[in-house]
Design a protein around this motif. Structure first.
Motif, mmCIF file in Angstrom:
data_model
loop_
_atom_site.group_PDB
_atom_site.id
_atom_site.type_symbol
_atom_site.label_atom_id
_atom_site.label_comp_id
_atom_site.label_asym_id
_atom_site.label_seq_id
_atom_site.Cartn_x
_atom_site.Cartn_y
_atom_site.Cartn_z
ATOM 1 N N PRO A 175 0.826 -1.209 0.000
ATOM 2 C CA PRO A 175 0.000 0.000 0.000
ATOM 3 C C PRO A 175 0.863 1.262 0.000
ATOM 4 O O PRO A 175 2.008 1.256 0.462
ATOM 5 N N THR A 212 -6.654 -1.279 0.988
ATOM 6 C CA THR A 212 -6.653 -1.031 -0.451
ATOM 7 C C THR A 212 -6.124 -2.252 -1.195
ATOM 8 O O THR A 212 -5.201 -2.922 -0.736
ATOM 9 N N ASP A 214 -4.279 -4.484 -4.190
ATOM 10 C CA ASP A 214 -3.104 -4.403 -5.050
ATOM 11 C C ASP A 214 -3.517 -4.708 -6.481
ATOM 12 O O ASP A 214 -4.447 -5.488 -6.725
#
Length: 359
Positions: A175, A212, A214
């Motif tokens: 991240p 989040t 990838d």
């Protein structure tokens, strides 16, 4: 399984292409360096965990607080977490840190089943993985090292795979700002309740709130996941509009939930047989009736395991006839050759469909 009652009841479970204390299966520990308390391990319970941590002196920018925040953002929400502390005197040595946390955990009766560490350094991950492998519990590691993604020789995933560890899961995650995928995944997994019907959790396809995804190429994904027959590393990606973990495995190829199933069976069998032996106000005689009592305890636990989707139907249990026991074993008050065979239930993750249409 090696515990404080290992000299009374010993359960050895061998996984063939097919081992924890009762209170600890759904409790994680998040380890980091902090100065909020002087304890090696602190326990937080209930709806006010984050406020309680602030009251104890943690800052919202502390790794421990961020790990806890990510863990508690998951649903179902854990009711209890533990925070482990790396002391400055440890000089960054995670083996020293984890050993000290473990000692305090045992001394203060604050067990935990899974843990994460704040470090992403390869050497620290390898040290924590080696520590975890000789204990009953699991370790979730996280690395954003491009060497893992690109399959560069000597990367941490390659090193862990070579060691064939079955108690360490590695998540590749890079991240822009640390969002603690490992802590969130640990919390989501330990929402499992193997003591209840349909209580098991497979991390495959699970969304981790606040993390989040990838974006990887097919080649990079293959480098991390490994062959289909033996999954090794894990990723967090989007499929069909949903961010999810792919696939939820240990670096040795075993599914994380399979490890928990075996550990649950190991722990509960040990407890059950010990209860049978220690719960009698008189004496359990070493005779056929006593042997049958041990068999009944094992069968009862496997029946529960079947009801809870831990083992498949069709398991077997064998015990010796009293007449076949050895005099030396009777003199040692030791019943041997109590054996069972069972197939562990695993999760369905992927489907292949072949069809034919005509016009």
């Amino acid at each position: 399984m090696t515990t404080e009652i290992d000299d009374i009841v010993r359960v050895n479970i061998t996984r063939e292409s097919a081992a924890t204390r009762r209170a600890g299966f759904n409790i994680p520990l998040f380890a980091s360096a902090h100065t909020a308390t002087a304890n090696r391990i602190d326990t937080y319970t209930g709806a006010s965990i984050l406020n309680d941590m602030l009251t104890d002196g943690f800052l919202t920018t502390d790794d421990a607080y961020e790990q806890a925040s990510r863990a508690l953002a998951q649903s179902p929400r854990l009711s209890t977490i533990r925070i482990g502390r790396q002391d400055a005197a440890d000089a960054g040595d995670w083996t020293t840190t984890l050993t000290a946390i473990e000692a305090d955990s045992l001394a203060t009766e604050q067990p935990y089943y899974g843990f994460t560490i704040s470090s992403r350094a390869e050497a620290d991950i390898l040290d924590a993985a080696a520590f975890s492998e000789t204990r009953f519990g699991i370790f979730f590691a996280q690395s954003g090292d491009t060497a893992v993604r690109d399959d560069t020789a000597g990367n941490v995933l390659e090193d862990l795979e070579a060691l064939n560890y079955r108690r360490t899961a590695l998540f590749y995650h890079a991240p822009v700002t640390e969002d603690w995928l490992d802590a969130g995944a640990m919390a989501r997994f330990l929402a499992a309740n193997p003591d209840a019907p349909n209580g098991m959790v497979d991390l495959a396809h699970k969304t981790i709130t606040g993390v989040t995804r990838d974006i990887l190429t097919g080649a990079q994904r293959a480098n991390i996941h490994g062959p289909e027959s033996s999954r090794e590393g894990n990723t967090y990606e989007r499929r069909n509009g949903k961010d999810r973990i792919l696939w939820g495995d240990m670096v040795g190829g075993m599914a994380i939930d399979e490890t928990l199933s075996i550990d649950w069976l190991d722990a509960r069998l040990t407890e059950d047989v010990d209860t049978y032996l220690s719960g009698n106000p008189g004496r359990i005689d070493f005779d056929q009736e006593g042997i049958n009592g041990v068999e009944a305890a094992v069968r009862k636990r496997l029946t529960i395991g079947e009801s809870n989707s831990i083992v498949q139907p069709g398991w077997t249990v064998t015990v010796p006839e009293f007449a076949d026991t050895q005099a030396t074993d009777r003199e040692a008050h030791l019943l041997r050759t109590v054996e069972f065979s069972a197939l562990v239930v695993v999760g369905l993750r992927r489907v292949q469909i072949e069809g034919r249409v005509t016009v």
